[in-house]
Design a protein around this motif. Structure first.
Motif, PDB file in Angstrom:
ATOM      1  N   PHE A 195      11.461 -22.559 -19.247  1.00  0.00           N
ATOM      2  CA  PHE A 195      12.151 -22.116 -18.137  1.00  0.00           C
ATOM      3  C   PHE A 195      13.487 -21.631 -18.676  1.00  0.00           C
ATOM      4  O   PHE A 195      13.887 -20.625 -18.165  1.00  0.00           O
ATOM      5  N   VAL A 196      14.415 -22.049 -19.361  1.00  0.00           N
ATOM      6  CA  VAL A 196      15.414 -21.726 -19.808  1.00  0.00           C
ATOM      7  C   VAL A 196      15.105 -20.211 -20.758  1.00  0.00           C
ATOM      8  O   VAL A 196      15.889 -19.275 -20.423  1.00  0.00           O
ATOM      9  N   TYR A 197      13.870 -20.167 -21.418  1.00  0.00           N
ATOM     10  CA  TYR A 197      13.589 -18.976 -22.203  1.00  0.00           C
ATOM     11  C   TYR A 197      12.914 -17.963 -21.474  1.00  0.00           C
ATOM     12  O   TYR A 197      12.657 -17.018 -21.812  1.00  0.00           O
ATOM     13  N   HIS A 198      12.145 -18.265 -20.196  1.00  0.00           N
ATOM     14  CA  HIS A 198      11.198 -17.642 -19.689  1.00  0.00           C
ATOM     15  C   HIS A 198      11.603 -15.928 -19.075  1.00  0.00           C
ATOM     16  O   HIS A 198      10.922 -15.102 -19.294  1.00  0.00           O
ATOM     17  N   ASP A 199      12.932 -15.717 -18.953  1.00  0.00           N
ATOM     18  CA  ASP A 199      13.384 -14.535 -18.426  1.00  0.00           C
ATOM     19  C   ASP A 199      14.242 -14.023 -19.426  1.00  0.00           C
ATOM     20  O   ASP A 199      15.175 -13.101 -19.307  1.00  0.00           O
ATOM     21  N   ILE A 200      14.724 -14.915 -20.545  1.00  0.00           N
ATOM     22  CA  ILE A 200      15.952 -14.574 -21.269  1.00  0.00           C
ATOM     23  C   ILE A 200      16.476 -13.126 -22.091  1.00  0.00           C
ATOM     24  O   ILE A 200      17.228 -12.703 -22.091  1.00  0.00           O
ATOM     25  N   ALA A 201      15.149 -12.533 -22.303  1.00  0.00           N
ATOM     26  CA  ALA A 201      15.047 -11.294 -22.808  1.00  0.00           C
ATOM     27  C   ALA A 201      15.479 -10.150 -21.989  1.00  0.00           C
ATOM     28  O   ALA A 201      15.822  -9.154 -22.413  1.00  0.00           O
ATOM     29  N   ALA A 226      15.385  -6.062 -22.116  1.00  0.00           N
ATOM     30  CA  ALA A 226      13.733  -5.662 -21.966  1.00  0.00           C
ATOM     31  C   ALA A 226      13.390  -5.767 -20.574  1.00  0.00           C
ATOM     32  O   ALA A 226      13.442  -6.829 -19.969  1.00  0.00           O
ATOM     33  N   LEU A 227      12.707  -4.863 -20.066  1.00  0.00           N
ATOM     34  CA  LEU A 227      11.979  -4.864 -18.467  1.00  0.00           C
ATOM     35  C   LEU A 227      10.667  -5.586 -18.834  1.00  0.00           C
ATOM     36  O   LEU A 227      10.210  -6.221 -17.853  1.00  0.00           O
ATOM     37  N   ALA A 228       9.980  -5.305 -19.778  1.00  0.00           N
ATOM     38  CA  ALA A 228       8.646  -6.228 -20.418  1.00  0.00           C
ATOM     39  C   ALA A 228       9.235  -7.120 -21.325  1.00  0.00           C
ATOM     40  O   ALA A 228       9.215  -7.091 -22.397  1.00  0.00           O
ATOM     41  N   TYR A 229       9.615  -8.156 -20.654  1.00  0.00           N
ATOM     42  CA  TYR A 229      10.285  -9.226 -21.189  1.00  0.00           C
ATOM     43  C   TYR A 229       9.853 -10.275 -21.590  1.00  0.00           C
ATOM     44  O   TYR A 229      10.217 -11.363 -22.317  1.00  0.00           O
ATOM     45  N   LEU A 230       8.385 -10.662 -21.395  1.00  0.00           N
ATOM     46  CA  LEU A 230       7.749 -11.784 -21.723  1.00  0.00           C
ATOM     47  C   LEU A 230       7.278 -11.988 -23.113  1.00  0.00           C
ATOM     48  O   LEU A 230       7.859 -13.290 -23.461  1.00  0.00           O
ATOM     49  N   GLU A 231       6.853 -11.310 -23.954  1.00  0.00           N
ATOM     50  CA  GLU A 231       6.980 -11.252 -25.316  1.00  0.00           C
ATOM     51  C   GLU A 231       8.233 -11.309 -26.245  1.00  0.00           C
ATOM     52  O   GLU A 231       8.322 -12.261 -26.927  1.00  0.00           O
ATOM     53  N   PRO A 232       9.073 -10.618 -25.757  1.00  0.00           N
ATOM     54  CA  PRO A 232      10.506 -10.949 -26.261  1.00  0.00           C
ATOM     55  C   PRO A 232      11.086 -12.149 -25.929  1.00  0.00           C
ATOM     56  O   PRO A 232      11.686 -12.983 -26.847  1.00  0.00           O
ATOM     57  N   SER A 233      11.052 -12.505 -24.823  1.00  0.00           N
ATOM     58  CA  SER A 233      11.312 -14.069 -24.378  1.00  0.00           C
ATOM     59  C   SER A 233      10.739 -15.180 -25.189  1.00  0.00           C
ATOM     60  O   SER A 233      11.218 -16.230 -25.588  1.00  0.00           O
ATOM     61  N   GLU A 234       9.315 -14.909 -25.292  1.00  0.00           N
ATOM     62  CA  GLU A 234       8.476 -15.835 -26.176  1.00  0.00           C
ATOM     63  C   GLU A 234       9.076 -16.049 -27.635  1.00  0.00           C
ATOM     64  O   GLU A 234       9.182 -17.042 -28.199  1.00  0.00           O
ATOM     65  N   ALA A 235       9.627 -14.809 -28.167  1.00  0.00           N
ATOM     66  CA  ALA A 235       9.781 -14.859 -29.482  1.00  0.00           C
ATOM     67  C   ALA A 235      11.127 -15.489 -29.695  1.00  0.00           C
ATOM     68  O   ALA A 235      11.071 -16.259 -30.748  1.00  0.00           O
ATOM     69  N   VAL A 236      11.981 -15.332 -28.946  1.00  0.00           N
ATOM     70  CA  VAL A 236      13.330 -16.067 -28.887  1.00  0.00           C
ATOM     71  C   VAL A 236      13.091 -17.689 -28.789  1.00  0.00           C
ATOM     72  O   VAL A 236      13.629 -18.370 -29.489  1.00  0.00           O
ATOM     73  N   VAL A 249       9.026  -3.189 -14.649  1.00  0.00           N
ATOM     74  CA  VAL A 249       9.013  -4.643 -14.686  1.00  0.00           C
ATOM     75  C   VAL A 249       7.675  -5.142 -14.445  1.00  0.00           C
ATOM     76  O   VAL A 249       7.144  -5.903 -15.088  1.00  0.00           O
ATOM     77  N   VAL A 250       7.096  -4.543 -13.269  1.00  0.00           N
ATOM     78  CA  VAL A 250       5.856  -5.060 -12.837  1.00  0.00           C
ATOM     79  C   VAL A 250       4.604  -4.772 -13.867  1.00  0.00           C
ATOM     80  O   VAL A 250       3.997  -5.676 -14.044  1.00  0.00           O
ATOM     81  N   ARG A 251       4.578  -3.402 -14.323  1.00  0.00           N
ATOM     82  CA  ARG A 251       3.671  -3.216 -15.273  1.00  0.00           C
ATOM     83  C   ARG A 251       3.749  -4.198 -16.640  1.00  0.00           C
ATOM     84  O   ARG A 251       2.962  -4.445 -17.427  1.00  0.00           O
ATOM     85  N   GLY A 252       5.042  -4.460 -17.224  1.00  0.00           N
ATOM     86  CA  GLY A 252       5.235  -5.158 -18.091  1.00  0.00           C
ATOM     87  C   GLY A 252       5.133  -6.481 -18.000  1.00  0.00           C
ATOM     88  O   GLY A 252       4.972  -7.398 -19.155  1.00  0.00           O
ATOM     89  N   ILE A 253       5.057  -7.296 -16.830  1.00  0.00           N
ATOM     90  CA  ILE A 253       4.984  -8.874 -16.819  1.00  0.00           C
ATOM     91  C   ILE A 253       4.259  -9.177 -15.988  1.00  0.00           C
ATOM     92  O   ILE A 253       3.513 -10.399 -16.212  1.00  0.00           O
ATOM     93  N   ILE A 254       3.271  -8.555 -15.247  1.00  0.00           N
ATOM     94  CA  ILE A 254       2.319  -9.113 -14.093  1.00  0.00           C
ATOM     95  C   ILE A 254       1.085  -9.370 -15.057  1.00  0.00           C
ATOM     96  O   ILE A 254       0.653  -8.430 -15.693  1.00  0.00           O
TER      97      ILE A 254
END
Length: 186
Positions: free
Chosen positions: A60-66, A72-82, A179-184
């Protein structure tokens, strides 16, 4: 469902957020409380099992960090990478597949089925509860949501998400669509 256990102080969360405080800036108090709320819900779904606590807090600390680190609005993969990079760099020993999955699937609309299902599904439900301010409760009682929201006020978190969508997407509507297209996930 039983009463929820609220921990006002989660040292790991605050320690993990500290290196990113400057990047998150004025949004830090709201994001911190969002993380605390989501962790509280997820741990409740997991029966407050200590075996999951470190992974849930970290995810949860990292889940939206990107949103802040990468703008990044499609932030899942960049957040995972961090998260994965810090897990390796600091030797936390968290299961990389579980950590990545908890971040990657936290916006999945339908239930998650697969490896590490219990923790990933708990994180998914917890974030959905907080993202919509308890309108969709995922089995959580209204009383528990009210108690968690009282313990960790919003402090403008949802407003910050709208602002970031606008700032990083060119307009509020355009940003929200991105955002919706990038994260849902389905």
């Amino acid at each position: 469902m039983s009463d929820i256990i609220i921990q006002q102080n989660r040292t790991r969360i605050d320690e993990l957020l500290a290196p990113y405080a400057a990047q998150i800036g004025g949004d830090l108090p709201g994001y911190r409380n969002h993380v605390y709320r989501a962790v509280t819900y997820a741990m409740h779904f997991l029966g407050n099992s200590p075996e999951h606590e470190q992974l849930v807090e970290t995810a949860f600390v990292y889940h939206d960090i990107a949103l802040w680190t990468n703008h990044a609005l499609a932030y899942l993969e960049p957040s995972e990478a961090v998260a994965l990079a810090d897990n390796a760099k600091y030797g936390w020993g968290l299961n990389p597949e579980a950590l990545q999955g908890a971040i990657h699937w936290h916006h999945k609309i339908t239930a998650y089925r697969g490896p590490h299902e219990a923790v990933i599904e708990a994180c998914r439900k917890a974030d959905w509860i907080d993202a919509n301010k308890g309108m969709v409760r995922k089995g959580m009682s209204r009383a528990n949501i009210k108690a968690v929201e009282a313990a960790f006020p919003n402090l403008g978190f949802h407003d910050a998400l709208i602002r970031l969508a606008k700032d990083n997407g060119g307009s509020t509507v355009g940003g929200l669509i991105k955002v919706v297209r990038g994260i849902i996930k389905w």
